[in-house]
Design an enzyme around this catalytic site. Structure first.
Site, mmCIF file in Angstrom:
data_model
loop_
_atom_site.group_PDB
_atom_site.id
_atom_site.type_symbol
_atom_site.label_atom_id
_atom_site.label_comp_id
_atom_site.label_asym_id
_atom_site.label_seq_id
_atom_site.Cartn_x
_atom_site.Cartn_y
_atom_site.Cartn_z
ATOM 1 N N TRP A 27 -19.577 -25.868 9.417
ATOM 2 C CA TRP A 27 -19.450 -24.569 10.091
ATOM 3 C C TRP A 27 -19.675 -24.735 11.600
ATOM 4 C CZ3 TRP A 27 -22.884 -21.749 13.108
ATOM 5 C CH2 TRP A 27 -22.520 -20.426 13.375
ATOM 6 N N HIS A 28 -20.572 -25.679 11.956
ATOM 7 C CA HIS A 28 -20.900 -25.832 13.375
ATOM 8 C C HIS A 28 -19.765 -26.450 14.177
ATOM 9 C CE1 HIS A 28 -24.988 -24.981 12.039
ATOM 10 N NE2 HIS A 28 -25.212 -24.645 13.295
ATOM 11 N N GLY A 29 -18.878 -27.163 13.537
ATOM 12 C CA GLY A 29 -17.785 -27.740 14.294
ATOM 13 C C GLY A 29 -16.926 -28.640 13.444
#
Lengths: 396, 472
Positions: free
Chosen positions: B325-327
């Site tokens: 989700w963060h990248g």
């Protein structure tokens, strides 16, 4: 339910809801304490303090501190209101304007500092758009203009030989170029405008004299083997509208800052630039110029002066004959070298790489008078001011 | 538009004035929604369309879910919402990543494929508002909450500018009810909100961007240089401070901004570096994301109700997806995987040593150990490549070959002092709230500290860099 509440010292206040149990005093539940359920409206405590009174006192205290800081910035540091600084957004603004400009200037900090746009306009009636960028390889910027189908004007390419021939990357301007297309967003344009309005009145708003920079610059090389903040370039310029850079007067008057700036240049030392590399640069420049000319534009090179202690190293790395002269022959472009301008000899370069503010006007006067002879796109105005000489560096 | 910009100051002053002007509550909500769209459009106007799509799809999906007579139909509407939301997120955020991985896999089995250039800009905040709107349809589907009664209230929940682009990730049940009745902040709330905004800006502008960011860059962006033990640890510790100050700074500012308008937003950080163990860490770090992942991923995957093996699998799956989700980068997946591993090991240790009750010294040692191990994971979060991460990890473990000094002494001392202060503060305040401490502090001390922080923000003059989490 209205959220307005009245303060009371007996109990902490909440903007909404009540504290839930099962946690130590002083804690409030968060979503992490309520697994697998719809989260309720959050609780927001307002500590029992005279916030309104405190806020007004803080506002007054900060206003006083900022006023004193502004006074300090003007008197002790020598910063001036109206120095609006530069930024990738400002560069992008200039780059967009250059698309349909009669004259645009690209290059590194030398042509950026050493061109007085007002003098240019007074002589020719044309105000050039300044697209140069400090610490940046002009060759890469030239490639950018070659790729731009809109540009059909006269492009002045200012160069420092060792950067133009020896630097394989764009340099400090890379960020501005990379973000060019992203730097026209409404929030950025409004931010740039607001920033400039404030900087017209406030001197302390100088990127080079922000808190962290000043604190870090206390370290003058404490740790051996590592580049300290002392190795970086500190403030050396003042920037006016139109990205008009002028050397900061403290570089001329303060021996410590001047010595530091000279130290930061490190004499432009380095290994000699190998002939194959120089030849490749010339070939690539020729191709870029060919493309600009094919669209109806033109290119002229300008080589601003550098002081003897730096010049000797520049010559060792790439001699004028091997670099500058070969470039003009290889690209079949016109060029103006500071050495060839009689009026631009022995000008004042306080930190050896850039002209003092007044001498920049003298140099501009000299190179623009030569420019109008080389390019049919520019003409000397009938009411142009008389030529300047080295003596004017003092009297201007 | 970002909070640490002059544009936001003007924008917020206008919004605050309009919110306190004698308009009807309905009109004020419309004003807030227009302001929120302007806030978003100031960044990239065309992407407002994505916000509309997300809002309209989820609104109607929830409406039809409630009207559906058969379970199958409810599920179809829930899936439509999930597919549309995750589809947009996937296309904009993971499209290039998936294509690159497809090309790599194809070439490894001898298929040469040259894809067209993937030149899609990531819409700011898409990860945040996608999760916010998804929780609406999922809560309705799971019968945890009723759908919003008013489209305006729901649309305003999606776009409400304080949380729109970087959280806290709010649930509809937290915010929609607040739009149902008129809200206007009392002067104490406004000034306390401004104090929180100052604190958040100080964390972001002065600490994260001014002092810590350059120390991190001098190691993590020093291409071709080999950092030694000291430099690797200092840069990683500085990043721990930077990411906290950047993101907690945003959350604190967002809470303060909302408070000035009379709205309550949830805590997103609870002194995370004072955590003892990793489950404690995740109850304190980015709370609104970790609880979202727990409620809509970990529990549906089985949670801890189906035996240890399923629990460990659910933990790992949740943390790996949380990392992604963060990248769109495998380094984030490894970061999430490491946290999943830590959580699993901790869970196993807790079952193995059930009766163990640590004393104060042991607690402090465990907090320090947790902090150190969290720092190891930050290496994968910050390094752009595995090569870069390996270089720093080698340095941290003392295995670097011919290391060279990279961080100047002055910035190093300041960074260590800041991170030390952050760690100490978090340990000291792990069982309290900021508000409780502020209440105990004399007004003179509090006012002086507020003035100093605000003055520091002003003379640091933020350069308008986006918050790190904008990229996620």
């Amino acid at each position: 339910m209205p959220s307005s509440i009245s303060p009371s010292k007996a109990r902490r206040h909440e903007i909404h809801g009540t504290h839930e149990g099962a946690l130590p005093p002083g804690l409030r539940k968060t979503a992490s304490d309520r697994p697998g359920q719809a989260q309720p409206v959050p609780t927001r405590d307002i500590p029992a303090q005279p916030w309104a009174k405190m806020g007004i006192a803080v506002f007054l205290a900060v206003a006083l501190m900022v006023s004193l800081w502004e006074y300090q910035a003007r008197t002790a540091i020598g910063l001036r209101p109206g120095d609006i600084g530069d930024s990738p957004q400002a560069w992008a603004e200039a780059r967009r304007a250059a698309d349909h400009a009669t004259v645009a200037i690209i290059g590194d900090s030398r042509i950026l500092f050493d061109t007085d746009q007002q003098r240019f306009q007074a002589l020719t009636g044309v105000r050039p758009v300044q697209v140069s960028h400090v610490g940046t390889n002009a060759r890469m910027l030239l490639d950018g203009f070659a790729d731009d189908p809109n540009f059909r004007g006269l492009l002045i390419v200012g160069l420092a030989d060792t950067m133009y021939f020896g630097m394989p990357v764009m340099g400090l301007g890379q960020t501005a170029v990379d973000n060019y297309s992203k730097n026209g967003k409404p929030s950025q344009l409004s931010g740039l405008w607001l920033d400039r309005q404030l900087q017209r009145f406030l001197a302390f708003m100088d990127n080079e004299y922000r808190l962290s920079r000043m604190v870090n610059e206390v370290d003058t090389g404490w740790r051996k083997g590592v580049d300290s903040p002392y190795e970086d370039v500190w403030k050396i310029s003042v920037t006016y509208p139109g990205r008009q850079y002028v050397m900061w007067d403290r570089i001329e008057t303060d021996p410590y800052l001047r010595a530091h700036a000279r130290h930061a240049w490190d004499g432009f030392k380095g290994k000699p630039i190998p002939p194959p590399l120089a030849n490749a640069v010339i070939a690539r420049s020729a191709e870029a110029i060919r493309r600009i000319r094919a669209r109806g534009g033109d290119v002229i090179f300008v080589r601003p002066p550098s002081a003897p202690p730096i010049r000797v190293n520049e010559e060792q790395r790439i001699a004028k004959a091997r670099g500058w002269d070969a470039l003009l022959v290889g690209t079949r472009a016109a060029g103006i070298h500071a050495d060839d301008l009689a009026q631009a000899q022995k000008l004042n370069l306080p930190e050896w790489s850039h002209l003092s503010g007044k001498c920049a006007t003298v140099f501009t006067d000299a190179y623009v008078r030569r420019l109008v002879q080389l390019s049919p796109r520019l003409h000397l105005r009938a009411d142009a001011p008389p030529p300047l000489t080295r003596a004017d560096c003092v009297s201007l | 538009m970002i909070f640490n910009s002059l544009t936001f100051i003007v924008f917020f002053a206008v919004v605050l004035a309009m919110h306190n002007a004698p308009f009807s509550w309905h009109q004020k909500k419309i004003n807030l929604m227009i302001a929120s769209y302007l806030f978003y459009a100031a960044w990239n106007p065309p992407f407002v369309i994505l916000l509309w799509v997300s809002t309209v799809v989820d609104w109607w999906a929830a409406q039809w879910m409630v009207r559906a007579k058969r379970e199958h139909t409810r599920r179809v509407w829930m899936l439509i919402s999930v597919v549309v939301n995750l589809g947009m997120l996937g296309y904009f955020k993971y499209g290039g990543f998936l294509m690159d991985n497809f090309v790599s896999v194809a070439s490894s089995i001898g298929i040469v494929y040259q894809p067209p250039k993937w030149d899609i800009i990531l819409p700011v905040g898409i990860s945040f508002y996608t999760f916010a709107t998804l929780s609406y349809t999922l809560d309705v589907y799971l019968r945890r909450s009723a759908p919003a009664g008013s489209f305006l209230n729901y649309a305003l929940f999606v776009t409400f500018f304080p949380h729109l682009v970087a959280g806290p990730i709010m649930r509809p049940t937290e915010l929609v009810p607040q739009f149902e009745t008129p809200r206007r902040a009392h002067s104490n709330q406004i000034f306390f909100g401004l104090a929180l905004l100052t604190l958040g800006m100080f964390q972001k502008v002065v600490l994260a961007d001014g002092f810590l960011g350059p120390v991190v860059e001098s190691v993590y962006d020093a291409h071709g240089s080999v950092p030694g033990m000291l430099d690797s640890w200092v840069a990683t510790l500085a990043f721990a401070g930077q990411i906290f100050c950047d993101f907690a700074g945003y959350s604190t500012s967002a809470i303060g901004v909302a408070l000035c308008l009379g709205f309550a937003m949830p805590d997103n950080f609870r002194f995370p570096y004072g955590a003892v163990g990793f489950s404690d860490f995740w109850r304190r770090w980015h709370i609104t994301l970790s609880s979202w992942l727990r409620d809509y991923l970990y529990i549906p995957l089985g949670g801890n109700k189906h035996g240890p093996a399923r629990t460990y699998a659910a933990l790992m799956g949740t943390m790996l997806l949380g990392g992604l989700w963060h990248g769109a980068n495998w380094t984030f997946v490894v970061w999430g995987g490491l946290h999943g591993l830590y959580l699993s090991v901790e869970r196993w240790l807790k079952t193995r040593f059930k009766g163990f009750t640590p004393g104060r010294v042991t607690l402090l040692a465990l907090a320090a150990l947790t902090f150190v191990l969290v720092n190891v994971t930050w290496v994968f979060f910050r390094a752009k490549t595995f090569g870069g991460a390996a270089l720093v990890l080698k340095g941290m473990s003392g295995l670097a070959v011919k290391p060279e000094p990279l961080i100047p002494a002055g910035p190093m001392i300041i960074a260590l002092a800041i991170v030390g202060a952050i760690f100490g503060t978090h340990v000291a305040m792990r069982n309290t709230t900021l508000e409780a401490v502020l209440e105990r502090t004399p007004a003179l001390v509090l006012g002086s500290a507020w003035a100093v922080l605000l003055f520091a923000v002003i003379i640091e003059q933020g350069q308008g860099n986006a918050f790190i989490y904008f990229a996620f």
